[in-house]
Design an enzyme around this catalytic site. Sequence first.
Site, short mmCIF file in Angstrom:
data_model
loop_
_atom_site.label_atom_id
_atom_site.label_comp_id
_atom_site.label_asym_id
_atom_site.label_seq_id
_atom_site.Cartn_x
_atom_site.Cartn_y
_atom_site.Cartn_z
CG HIS A 242 -1.67 -1.14 1.56
ND1 HIS A 242 -3.02 -1.21 1.31
CD2 HIS A 242 -1.33 -2.32 2.12
CE1 HIS A 242 -3.48 -2.40 1.72
NE2 HIS A 242 -2.47 -3.10 2.19
CE1 TYR A 243 -2.07 5.84 -2.53
CE2 TYR A 243 -0.60 5.38 -4.35
CZ TYR A 243 -1.82 5.81 -3.88
OH TYR A 243 -2.79 6.22 -4.75
CD GLU B 43 -1.12 1.46 4.38
OE1 GLU B 43 -0.66 2.23 3.51
OE2 GLU B 43 -2.32 1.13 4.45
CG ASP C 49 -3.15 1.70 -2.14
OD1 ASP C 49 -4.29 1.49 -2.59
OD2 ASP C 49 -2.78 1.30 -1.02
#
Length: 815
Positions: A47-48, A119, A193
């Site tokens: 993810h971002y 993340e 993302d």
Amino acid sequence: MDKESLQMRCKSLLSLPLLFLLSSCSSGYDFKQSHNYSKRIKFLVMHYTAIDYEKSERVLVEKGGLSAHYLVPESQDPSYGERELQVLQLVKEQDRAWHAGNSYWQGRSDLNDHSIGIEVVNVPSCSDRAPSMEPEIATIEYGAEPFCVFPDYDPKQIELLIALSQDILARNPDIGPTQVVGHADIAPGRKLDPGPRFPWYQLYKAGVGAWYQQQDVEYYWRHFSAAPPSVAVIQQALADYGYGIAVTARLDQQTLDVLKAFQTHFLPWQVNAQADAKTAAVLFALLKRYKSKKADKNFALYQELAEQPQEFAALGHEQLYIEYPQRDVSSRVDVNNKYQFKSYRRRGEIIIDNINAERAEILINGETINIARPLKTGHSYRYSLARRTRDGVNTLHIKSVFPEDAKLSIRIPAPELKTKQGAIDFAAVDALIQSEVEQGFPGAVLGVVHKGELVKLSAYGYARVNQGEGSLPAQPMTEDTLFDIASNTKMFATNLALMHLVSQGRLDINKPISHYLAEYTGQGREVRLVKDLLTHSAGYPAVVDFHRADNHLGKPFYSLNSERTKQLLIRGVPFEMMREQRHLYSDVDYMLLGVLIERITKMPLDAYVESRLFAPLGLNTLVFNPLQKGFIPSQIAATEIEGNTRGGRVHFEGVRDHVLQGEVHDEKAFYSLAGVAGHAGLFADVQGVAKLTQLLLNRGSYGEVQLIRPEVVDQFIKPRARDESYGLGWRRAGNGARKWHFGPYASPRAYGHTGWTGTVTVIDPEYDLAIVLFTNARHSQVTGSQSDYRFKGKEFETGKYGSVITRVYEAILAR
């Protein structure tokens, strides 16, 4: 009690209820590993966060929010400080983190139960068009696209991520290469993302995730470029790879979402959401490497469908295709087995596909070429013709083939555009444009094609000018800058698509429009022909401002919905004059032609032209809605400085007042047709359009690709009887009728078009010449009164076109 005593005690209690045993002896059972089990963790999801480290940590840790197993910071993040980068673990791997949401991959849903989530901090630059909500909620929960532009990932951060991922994979052997995915892969349409800037290939090289082998891509590409796979085949292949997609045989929204996610992962330089041959080739190459049986099954289905009779005529792959022996033999002996083709001096090749001939004598421009003796049965040969070709028309003569009943075929690819600058002196052109840039003209890119060569490609000025204190710095124009080409869309998207459909026999321009749009009836619509729209003689008004409630047709014609606008075009827009009363240049004509293309092809207009016309030519820089397809504003020339307000003089509900850069300028296309329209919306670079001009100068072929039959090119560029400045869609030089566009030297055969934003094209077969001048003339101050205003850029000669075109012709003629 020691361990041995506890084990003995537990064995003596085997007759007691199971619950008691579990509570009393949980740590003392004998253990024998079953072969029938697997690890809980199956997937690794990237993810971002789209927000800085401090906000990311707060959102991922505080109650009531999201979570992930790991958070990876980035360098030079003020909220992180000057600490050495270090991964932060937020949730233990055996526990369930809330990172995936509603998700699906490879048969499993709710992937929070089966995955580890990482993340990665990646902070975007967002415009003022972002949703009106708190950033940490907007960017994580809803995604930032299309409102934000994300930077490249931090190299140190990616080193950390790779090390972490390698460590996770070592502990979780059930995570195979195809189980390392992005949030977009498991939730397409809802998430994008970690985005097109995420370095998936770099991770793959470090042993993290999947990638394809180039030789497999090339294998499938050879097949798919000749006969693209159906949407249903692509949907099935995507499903087999792991995506949650239903096979509907339609390019519906779920498919567009999945294609965008797939391209973001595996073709980040081509995020156009199109089911084109290149995307399909990469998809099948991935299946071949990781799920070979699925690849074979889908390819067999593809071949089965490809062999079925088509509803329309297939085009060839070359400008010249010959089957020997000739079928229709003339009694005039000297006309048999002789052909012509276009080439240039020291260029060209011939392809001989031998069936059962032993020898053949083939002459090019009267000279026998050296080929294999004897020829091998079933063998294909390629030979250069560079020693025998000349500029323009070349001749081919099959003089003899042995034995007499032998068969073979011959193919000659069309010329491709080569780059050769410096041979022609364009100093006068450069001096004109450069001097005007120094006087305040914003910028331009000029391309000149002559005899199969791109003899000039030059950039001048700025793609975006500095508007003063607090604005972005000026951005220099580059040779590969994309432009909103405005009404040149009519020619290089809509007209090319129509010519392609006519070539396939899927469209007859002499038929009524209602033949293709059954609901196109009433008020004389039944007598309107497709060609009436092409010649702007159907009787429609020049424009209908669907985007304004105060448009001249009234509130019923106000529409900010693409499908509603299309229905208004088909059923509602009234005529202002009788059919063929006169030519009235109208955007409505081409808006309706765009709808007609969609109805015939059963594909969105942008999907059709990008996958069926541009992709076979390797053109991935000609797109609608570029900001939704992987491009960023700095790659695109800006248009109006204050949106659609004409310097604050125009007002309507929702009017844009920011610098337009990557959004189509045309209001009807932007507001009422979601950026995709038959009259406007295409973004392109000069070199890409130059390649299309070479296609047209070749009369419909380019290399081994034929998109348009030669006779169809001739049909569309032929002058109309009542006004020779009109072809079918194309505008013509008309013996000086449009001197401001074509200049004084253009031949009567010259054709092309202009675009409101500042673009002009000229194609002149007489000189084997094409000129592509793209400017951002409207990216300039607006002067004048409330009703009588002018763009400063259009007061320069470069912005008026004719002088630049004239100087290009003078340079060519002086050669």
